[in-house]
Design a protein around this motif. Structure first.
Motif, short mmCIF file in Angstrom:
data_model
loop_
_atom_site.label_atom_id
_atom_site.label_comp_id
_atom_site.label_asym_id
_atom_site.label_seq_id
_atom_site.Cartn_x
_atom_site.Cartn_y
_atom_site.Cartn_z
N ASP A 64 -46.23 14.76 -54.46
CA ASP A 64 -47.18 14.95 -55.56
C ASP A 64 -48.59 14.50 -55.18
O ASP A 64 -49.55 14.91 -55.81
CB ASP A 64 -46.71 14.18 -56.80
CG ASP A 64 -45.43 14.77 -57.39
OD1 ASP A 64 -45.15 15.96 -57.15
OD2 ASP A 64 -44.71 14.03 -58.09
N GLU A 65 -48.69 13.66 -54.16
CA GLU A 65 -49.98 13.17 -53.69
C GLU A 65 -50.61 14.23 -52.78
O GLU A 65 -50.04 14.57 -51.73
CB GLU A 65 -49.78 11.86 -52.91
CG GLU A 65 -51.02 11.25 -52.36
CD GLU A 65 -51.76 10.41 -53.37
OE1 GLU A 65 -52.98 10.25 -53.19
OE2 GLU A 65 -51.13 9.94 -54.33
N PRO A 66 -51.76 14.79 -53.14
CA PRO A 66 -52.37 15.83 -52.29
C PRO A 66 -52.57 15.34 -50.85
O PRO A 66 -53.01 14.21 -50.62
CB PRO A 66 -53.72 16.09 -52.98
CG PRO A 66 -53.50 15.69 -54.40
CD PRO A 66 -52.55 14.51 -54.34
N GLY A 67 -52.23 16.20 -49.90
CA GLY A 67 -52.41 15.88 -48.49
C GLY A 67 -51.31 15.02 -47.89
O GLY A 67 -51.40 14.63 -46.74
N GLN B 175 -51.59 21.03 -38.81
CA GLN B 175 -52.13 22.39 -38.91
C GLN B 175 -52.19 22.86 -40.36
O GLN B 175 -53.07 23.63 -40.73
CB GLN B 175 -51.30 23.37 -38.09
CG GLN B 175 -51.48 23.23 -36.60
CD GLN B 175 -50.59 24.18 -35.81
OE1 GLN B 175 -49.90 25.02 -36.36
NE2 GLN B 175 -50.61 24.02 -34.50
N ASN B 176 -51.25 22.39 -41.18
CA ASN B 176 -51.21 22.79 -42.59
C ASN B 176 -52.07 21.89 -43.47
O ASN B 176 -52.03 22.00 -44.70
CB ASN B 176 -49.77 22.82 -43.09
CG ASN B 176 -49.01 24.03 -42.57
OD1 ASN B 176 -49.61 24.99 -42.08
ND2 ASN B 176 -47.71 24.00 -42.67
N GLY B 177 -52.83 20.98 -42.86
CA GLY B 177 -53.81 20.21 -43.60
C GLY B 177 -53.31 18.90 -44.21
O GLY B 177 -54.03 18.27 -44.98
N TYR B 178 -52.11 18.48 -43.84
CA TYR B 178 -51.62 17.19 -44.36
C TYR B 178 -52.33 16.06 -43.64
O TYR B 178 -52.64 16.16 -42.46
CB TYR B 178 -50.10 17.09 -44.20
CG TYR B 178 -49.39 18.03 -45.14
CD1 TYR B 178 -49.16 17.67 -46.46
CD2 TYR B 178 -48.99 19.29 -44.72
CE1 TYR B 178 -48.54 18.55 -47.33
CE2 TYR B 178 -48.37 20.18 -45.58
CZ TYR B 178 -48.16 19.80 -46.90
OH TYR B 178 -47.56 20.67 -47.76
N ARG B 179 -52.57 14.97 -44.38
CA ARG B 179 -53.27 13.81 -43.83
C ARG B 179 -52.36 12.61 -43.64
O ARG B 179 -52.69 11.69 -42.90
CB ARG B 179 -54.44 13.43 -44.73
CG ARG B 179 -55.51 14.52 -44.84
CD ARG B 179 -56.69 14.11 -45.71
NE ARG B 179 -56.33 13.48 -46.96
CZ ARG B 179 -56.00 14.11 -48.10
NH1 ARG B 179 -55.99 15.43 -48.13
NH2 ARG B 179 -55.70 13.44 -49.19
N GLN B 180 -51.23 12.62 -44.33
CA GLN B 180 -50.30 11.49 -44.20
C GLN B 180 -48.86 11.98 -44.34
O GLN B 180 -48.56 12.83 -45.17
CB GLN B 180 -50.57 10.43 -45.26
CG GLN B 180 -49.76 9.16 -45.07
CD GLN B 180 -50.06 8.13 -46.12
OE1 GLN B 180 -49.55 8.22 -47.23
NE2 GLN B 180 -50.91 7.16 -45.77
#
Length: 187
Positions: A109-112, A143-148
């Protein structure tokens, strides 16, 4: 005819096939095919879960069961290559292509942020397969934009603790449940 293309002897440890399929060599020289999970893998996924030892199922699913329910298999097979991603490792076993490992993430639910898991067949452990599967998963998440990326695991899951440490995850015990560990990787 084999579903796994044969790597040439001069290719080194990894032969990239087409951007989404790779032949990878494990630490003992055994080669596996790693690719995204597909709907056609449903029976392999069910067989993979069935072959896991009770202890491996407990550690992976944070609980015990004898057979995976159809709802669980449906959830595991839900891959859209963005919010839900999975890579399988396949190898030949007595003339049949067998799933020997899988890594996956799901968006939280947390973006990224995404939650991950990796499972290696009991008879394929200690050969570097978990590292290879997680490497592909981490690369795809970036590549899909996840940060964590996070992994929630049993605190007594030594194999996951060692793998997470090797991959650079930070580990802490869950403050609400000390029987769980939370592994976090900044991507």
């Amino acid at each position: 005819m084999s579903d796994i293309p044969h790597a040439r002897d001069d290719t080194g440890p990894v032969e990239k096939l087409d951007g989404s399929h790779w032949i990878e060599s494990l630490t003992d020289g055994t080669q596996v095919l790693i690719r995204p999970l597909r709907e056609e893998d449903r029976e392999r996924e069910e067989d993979f879960i069935h072959r896991l030892s009770p202890e491996s199922r407990r550690l992976r699913f944070m609980g015990g069961f004898k057979e995976a329910s159809p709802a669980l298999v449906d959830q595991l097979m839900d891959v859209d290559y963005m919010g839900h991603m999975a890579f399988v490792a396949l190898a030949h076993d007595n003339g049949k292509l067998r799933e020997v490992g899988v890594s996956r993430y799901s968006a939280t639910d947390e973006p990224g942020h995404c939650e991950c898991a990796v499972t290696v067949a009991d008879d394929w452990r200690e050969r570097g397969l978990g590292v290879l599967l997680m490497g592909r998963l981490i690369e795809q998440a970036r590549q899909n934009g996840y940060r964590q990326m996070i992994s929630l695991d049993a605190a007594d899951n030594e194999a996951m603790r060692d793998l997470a440490d090797y991959l650079g995850f930070h580990r802490r015990l869950d403050p609400l449940d000390p029987s769980q560990a939370i592994h976090t990787l900044e991507l």
